[in-house]
Motif scaffolding. Sequence first.
Motif, PDB file in Angstrom:
ATOM      1  N   PHE A 101       0.809  -1.225   0.000  1.00 51.35           N
ATOM      2  CA  PHE A 101       0.000   0.000   0.000  1.00 51.35           C
ATOM      3  C   PHE A 101       0.841   1.273   0.000  1.00 51.35           C
ATOM      4  O   PHE A 101       0.314   2.374   0.185  1.00 51.35           O
ATOM      5  N   ASN A 102       2.167   1.141  -0.190  1.00 51.52           N
ATOM      6  CA  ASN A 102       3.087   2.291  -0.203  1.00 51.52           C
ATOM      7  C   ASN A 102       3.014   3.107   1.072  1.00 51.52           C
ATOM      8  O   ASN A 102       3.023   4.338   1.042  1.00 51.52           O
ATOM      9  N   LEU A 103       2.920   2.434   2.205  1.00 49.32           N
ATOM     10  CA  LEU A 103       2.905   3.104   3.501  1.00 49.32           C
ATOM     11  C   LEU A 103       4.243   2.902   4.184  1.00 49.32           C
ATOM     12  O   LEU A 103       4.941   1.908   3.960  1.00 49.32           O
ATOM     13  N   ARG A 104       4.585   3.826   5.041  1.00 49.07           N
ATOM     14  CA  ARG A 104       5.829   3.749   5.795  1.00 49.07           C
ATOM     15  C   ARG A 104       5.559   4.241   7.212  1.00 49.07           C
ATOM     16  O   ARG A 104       4.784   5.156   7.416  1.00 49.07           O
ATOM     17  N   VAL A 105       6.230   3.623   8.167  1.00 48.99           N
ATOM     18  CA  VAL A 105       6.120   4.022   9.569  1.00 48.99           C
ATOM     19  C   VAL A 105       7.391   4.790   9.917  1.00 48.99           C
ATOM     20  O   VAL A 105       8.500   4.290   9.706  1.00 48.99           O
TER      21      VAL A 105
END
Length: 180
Positions: A101-105
């Motif tokens: 989902f092209n998410l980053r933390v």
Amino acid sequence: MKISELKEIKTIRRPTKEFDEKGNRVFEEVQVEVNIAATFKEKNWQRYFAKLIDLFPLIIVLYLFFEIHFFLIFCSAIILNIILGAISESIWGRTIGKKIFNLRVVNDFGKNPALHQSLIRNFLFILTFDGSTSILFRKLLDKYGIFSFVASPNNSKARIFVVDKEEYEKIKKLLVTRTD
């Protein structure tokens, strides 16, 4: 500089009490300074599906290798998901589901979160399933700063953010320009 301290100038249109000759409301443009983190988009459904994508392979592997009740397999998979997710987030800043989902933390400094921060974040996510609406765990979320910027009154206390690719690039540029 921290993400929670970054500001940007936004131009907003707001209505006035005046009307033009056709009876249409007159709007004015005003420039305001807003916290950059307050502009992050909501990603709740993406985060839920990312968590499911991370969870299903664990369930399948445990189901294939252990002949125990499915409830125990599910509970074991959740525990493994918390641990492996925290390790993955602290090393790469994402899990397989978040990568899809092209998410980053990121932490408040724009880097991958520490292992203990990510463990707490993952543990609270599983407990509350939706940290932004849980009343029961609001104090814990405030204490450990694991709140997302989703219409929360505690935005200024957050220390971990889940951002998409565009927001991450914007953060990196702003952090570099503000520290130079």
